[in-house]
Design a protein around this motif. Structure first.
Motif, short mmCIF file in Angstrom:
data_model
loop_
_atom_site.label_atom_id
_atom_site.label_comp_id
_atom_site.label_asym_id
_atom_site.label_seq_id
_atom_site.Cartn_x
_atom_site.Cartn_y
_atom_site.Cartn_z
N PRO A 1 0.80 -1.23 0.00
CA PRO A 1 0.00 0.00 0.00
C PRO A 1 0.83 1.28 0.00
CG PRO A 1 -0.92 -1.59 1.54
CD PRO A 1 0.38 -2.16 1.07
N GLU A 2 2.06 1.20 0.54
CA GLU A 2 2.89 2.39 0.60
C GLU A 2 3.85 2.51 -0.59
OE1 GLU A 2 4.86 2.45 4.34
OE2 GLU A 2 3.00 2.49 5.53
N SER A 3 3.73 1.59 -1.56
CA SER A 3 4.61 1.65 -2.73
C SER A 3 4.32 2.88 -3.57
CB SER A 3 4.43 0.39 -3.61
OG SER A 3 4.84 -0.77 -2.91
N GLU A 4 5.39 3.48 -4.08
CA GLU A 4 5.23 4.63 -4.97
C GLU A 4 4.95 4.16 -6.39
OE1 GLU A 4 8.71 6.98 -4.67
OE2 GLU A 4 8.52 7.38 -2.52
N ALA A 5 4.31 5.01 -7.17
CA ALA A 5 4.05 4.69 -8.57
C ALA A 5 5.37 4.48 -9.29
CB ALA A 5 3.24 5.80 -9.23
N LEU A 6 5.38 3.52 -10.22
CA LEU A 6 6.61 3.17 -10.91
C LEU A 6 6.43 3.36 -12.42
CD1 LEU A 6 9.48 2.02 -10.55
CD2 LEU A 6 8.49 -0.27 -10.82
N ALA A 7 7.26 4.20 -13.02
CA ALA A 7 7.25 4.40 -14.47
C ALA A 7 8.69 4.26 -14.95
CB ALA A 7 6.69 5.77 -14.83
N LEU A 8 8.92 3.30 -15.86
CA LEU A 8 10.27 3.02 -16.31
C LEU A 8 10.43 3.33 -17.79
CD1 LEU A 8 10.94 -0.42 -14.55
CD2 LEU A 8 11.52 1.87 -13.74
N LEU A 9 11.54 3.97 -18.12
CA LEU A 9 11.89 4.21 -19.52
C LEU A 9 12.50 2.95 -20.12
CD1 LEU A 9 13.51 7.75 -19.15
CD2 LEU A 9 11.20 7.21 -19.99
N PRO A 10 12.45 2.78 -21.44
CA PRO A 10 13.08 1.62 -22.06
C PRO A 10 14.56 1.53 -21.69
CG PRO A 10 11.67 2.75 -23.64
CD PRO A 10 11.74 3.63 -22.42
N GLY A 11 15.04 0.30 -21.50
CA GLY A 11 16.43 0.09 -21.15
C GLY A 11 16.60 -1.14 -20.29
N ASN A 12 17.82 -1.35 -19.83
CA ASN A 12 18.15 -2.49 -18.97
C ASN A 12 18.31 -2.03 -17.53
OD1 ASN A 12 18.20 -4.41 -21.08
ND2 ASN A 12 20.29 -3.80 -21.62
N TYR A 13 17.80 -2.83 -16.61
CA TYR A 13 17.84 -2.54 -15.18
C TYR A 13 18.32 -3.79 -14.44
CZ TYR A 13 14.77 1.36 -16.49
OH TYR A 13 14.23 2.49 -17.07
N GLN A 14 18.80 -3.59 -13.22
CA GLN A 14 19.21 -4.70 -12.36
C GLN A 14 18.23 -4.77 -11.18
OE1 GLN A 14 21.78 -2.11 -13.02
NE2 GLN A 14 21.82 -3.24 -14.97
N LEU A 15 17.61 -5.93 -11.01
CA LEU A 15 16.66 -6.15 -9.93
C LEU A 15 17.27 -7.15 -8.96
CD1 LEU A 15 13.83 -5.69 -8.70
CD2 LEU A 15 13.02 -7.58 -10.14
N THR A 16 17.50 -6.72 -7.73
CA THR A 16 18.11 -7.59 -6.72
C THR A 16 17.25 -7.57 -5.46
OG1 THR A 16 19.47 -5.78 -5.84
CG2 THR A 16 20.43 -7.13 -7.60
N GLY A 17 17.52 -8.55 -4.61
CA GLY A 17 16.79 -8.60 -3.34
C GLY A 17 16.80 -9.99 -2.77
N GLU A 18 15.82 -10.30 -1.91
CA GLU A 18 15.69 -11.64 -1.37
C GLU A 18 14.22 -11.97 -1.15
OE1 GLU A 18 18.02 -9.54 0.37
OE2 GLU A 18 16.43 -8.52 1.47
N LEU A 19 13.87 -13.21 -1.49
CA LEU A 19 12.56 -13.75 -1.13
C LEU A 19 12.61 -14.13 0.34
CD1 LEU A 19 11.92 -16.12 -4.18
CD2 LEU A 19 11.21 -13.73 -3.92
N ILE A 20 11.52 -13.92 1.05
CA ILE A 20 11.48 -14.23 2.48
C ILE A 20 10.19 -14.98 2.80
CG2 ILE A 20 13.01 -12.41 3.30
CD1 ILE A 20 10.59 -10.64 3.74
N TRP A 21 10.28 -16.01 3.61
CA TRP A 21 9.10 -16.78 4.01
C TRP A 21 9.41 -17.56 5.29
CZ3 TRP A 21 12.62 -18.31 0.41
CH2 TRP A 21 13.12 -19.60 0.48
N GLY A 22 8.38 -18.19 5.82
CA GLY A 22 8.52 -19.00 7.03
C GLY A 22 8.28 -18.21 8.29
N ASP A 23 8.32 -18.92 9.41
CA ASP A 23 8.13 -18.29 10.72
C ASP A 23 9.18 -17.20 10.92
OD1 ASP A 23 6.07 -20.05 11.19
OD2 ASP A 23 7.33 -21.49 12.28
N ASP A 24 8.69 -16.00 11.25
CA ASP A 24 9.57 -14.85 11.48
C ASP A 24 10.48 -14.58 10.27
OD1 ASP A 24 8.58 -14.52 14.12
OD2 ASP A 24 9.94 -16.10 14.83
N ASN A 25 10.00 -14.94 9.06
CA ASN A 25 10.79 -14.73 7.84
C ASN A 25 12.18 -15.33 7.95
OD1 ASN A 25 8.71 -13.34 6.52
ND2 ASN A 25 9.33 -11.39 7.44
N SER A 26 12.22 -16.54 8.53
CA SER A 26 13.51 -17.18 8.79
C SER A 26 14.18 -17.74 7.54
CB SER A 26 13.33 -18.30 9.83
OG SER A 26 12.36 -19.24 9.38
#
Length: 278
Positions: free
Chosen positions: A239-264
């Motif tokens: 709900p707090e995400s900002e609107a996203l508008a991307l121009l053509p091109g290449n981007y790098q998307l990084t991060g981590e998936l999280i799940w389980g009790d207490d996101n362990s």
């Protein structure tokens, strides 16, 4: 002839180790009632349980939050989560829990402001293969009324609890496949495959960069992926995400998936996102 409109409120969120439906030929008259939607509820929204000697027991609370009595029936349907459409009921499924699930009562009348319990008991025979068995348990209410032409109309509201019962040592196994940007919906999508034998509800912390410039960071609302399937996770669905508008091109998307009790449990990912020319 009684015409029906089915309006469905589906609640989805993982908890205890547990849409508009086409009415076919009966679809000539539609009557939607926000009062009816507000009246019927269910909890917990998701039940997960492991069998003990082939059995698992739990319960669902069916809630009448309105100021008039309601009648409800309880029934089950197999389901899955489609890659793009999300929750979908199925005519049949090899992992359907329904044949092994006993519940009582099957019909009930709930006074205003009262919660009734429906007890669930899963009995899985030793001969059944180890794995996860699942179903959606629906509470459905029917309220009859008369429309302006004097024709009987039914407003059917239903709410669901998704139930996952696990037999044996099963677990999810996740891989990140690719990412894409939906320019029409302004959504950042990460395709995740679950090749394991258990469903999972997972979120993600993510960062989008172009070169050294950070475009946006965020966290996603948790999303369910059933076993042996894949799904496009919407990363900027908070709900707090900002609107996203991307121009053509290449981007790098990084991060981590999280799940389980207490996101362990965490799974790092790094993929290239290409936004094509329109």
């Amino acid at each position: 002839m009684l015409d029906y409109t089915k309006k469905i409120t589906f609640f989805s969120k993982l908890a205890v180790k547990a849409f508009q439906i086409g009415s076919g030929a009966l679809s000539a008259t539609f009557l939607l009632s926000s009062t009816a939607l507000a009246q019927l509820g269910a909890s917990p929204l998701i039940i997960e349980a492991e069998t003990n000697r082939g059995q698992a027991q739990t319960m669902i609370n069916v809630i009448n939050a309105g100021d008039t009595p309601l009648r409800a029936r309880i029934y089950t349907e197999p389901f899955t989560y489609d890659r793009d459409k999300g929750f979908q009921t199925l005519p049949s499924d090899t992992n359907d829990l329904s044949p092994y699930l006993q519940f009582s009562p099957r019909e009930l009348t709930i006074p205003p402001g009262v919660t009734r319990r429906v007890r669930l008991r899963a009995i899985l025979a030793p001969s059944l293969p180890d794995g996860e068995y699942r179903t959606a348990v629906f509470a459905e209410t029917l309220k009859e009324s008369v429309n302006g032409s004097g024709k009987n109309v039914g407003v059917i509201t239903r709410v669901a609890t998704t139930v996952y019962i696990r037999k044996g040592d099963v677990s999810p196994n996740l891989t990140v496949d690719s990412a894409q940007f939906n320019a029409n919906q302004k959504t950042l999508q990460l395709l995740v495959e679950n090749i394991g034998d258990a469903s999972v509800r997972l979120g993600a912390n993510w960062q989008l960069k172009q070169g050294e410039r950070i475009i946006q960071t965020g966290e996603s609302v948790p999303t369910a992926i059933v076993a042996q399937s894949d799904r496009n996770l919407i990363l900027n669905n908070h709900p707090e995400s900002e609107a996203l508008a991307l121009l053509p091109g290449n981007y790098q998307l990084t991060g981590e998936l999280i799940w389980g009790d207490d996101n362990s449990n965490q799974l790092p990912f790094s993929v290239t996102l290409t936004v094509p020319e329109q």
